[in-house]
Design a protein around this motif. Structure first.
Motif: not given
Length: 64
Positions: A31-36, A38-46
């Protein structure tokens, strides 16, 4: 998955069989650190999960 409230830390933790504190940490990062994007968010969390969590087989084989 549709029955899980993504805002309810306890139901997320229970659904995935993880501690409540871990669910809170992952949700915070998402919620706080990931990019907006969706694919970049998924990659960052993974990537975060792969760096910070070990497979259960590793934990079972470790000596106390």
């Amino acid at each position: 998955m549709a029955k899980i409230d993504p805002e309810d830390h306890e139901s997320v933790a229970a659904a995935f069989g993880i501690p409540h504190s871990l669910a809170c940490e992952i949700m915070f990062i998402n919620d706080e650190d990931a990019p907006h994007d969706p694919m970049a968010r998924f990659a960052m969390i993974k990537n975060w999960i792969e760096k910070n969590l070990r497979p259960i087989e590793v934990l079972v084989g470790e000596k106390q």
